[in-house]
Scaffold this motif. Structure first.
Motif, PDB file in Angstrom:
ATOM      1  N   TYR A 168       0.827  -1.204   0.000  1.00  0.00           N
ATOM      2  CA  TYR A 168       0.000   0.000   0.000  1.00  0.00           C
ATOM      3  C   TYR A 168       0.865   1.259   0.000  1.00  0.00           C
ATOM      4  N   THR A 208      -6.903   3.405  -1.606  1.00  0.00           N
ATOM      5  CA  THR A 208      -7.261   3.451  -0.187  1.00  0.00           C
ATOM      6  C   THR A 208      -8.576   2.727   0.070  1.00  0.00           C
ATOM      7  N   PHE A 264      -8.031  -1.050  -0.346  1.00  0.00           N
ATOM      8  CA  PHE A 264      -7.218  -1.552   0.760  1.00  0.00           C
ATOM      9  C   PHE A 264      -8.040  -1.686   2.037  1.00  0.00           C
TER      10      PHE A 264
END
Length: 95
Positions: A17, A33, A36
């Motif tokens: 990430y 984001t 994730f």
């Protein structure tokens, strides 16, 4: 034991990430984001169980469904990253 699990399972995804967050444009970072966070919800459930000591069932058989879900979602996340990287490479070579 908890620290080993956290380092073994959480750190590779966090590193991927962070690596992608630095290299992607702003519009892709927002999607990164979101993806994730959604793919790591099962990890949050397992982490709470690990810290509270309730990861084991009554008969000492572990609740492994969240682990399996987390691993499958992690592979899907990595697959989406691979598709994105390949599409960018094809776009640069073709364009």
């Amino acid at each position: 034991m908890v620290l080993i699990y956290l380092l073994l399972f959480a750190s590779p995804q966090v590193l991927v990430y962070l690596y992608l967050r630095e290299r992607l444009p702003l519009s892709a970072r927002r999607w990164l984001t979101l993806v994730f966070v959604v793919f790591n919800i099962p990890w949050g459930i397992v982490a709470v169980r690990m810290f509270s000591g309730s990861l084991w069932g009554i008969s000492r058989v572990p609740y492994i469904a969240p682990w399996i879900a987390w691993q499958l979602l992690g592979w899907i996340f990595c697959g989406l990253v691979a598709v994105y990287v390949v599409s960018k490479a094809v776009g640069r070579l073709g364009g």
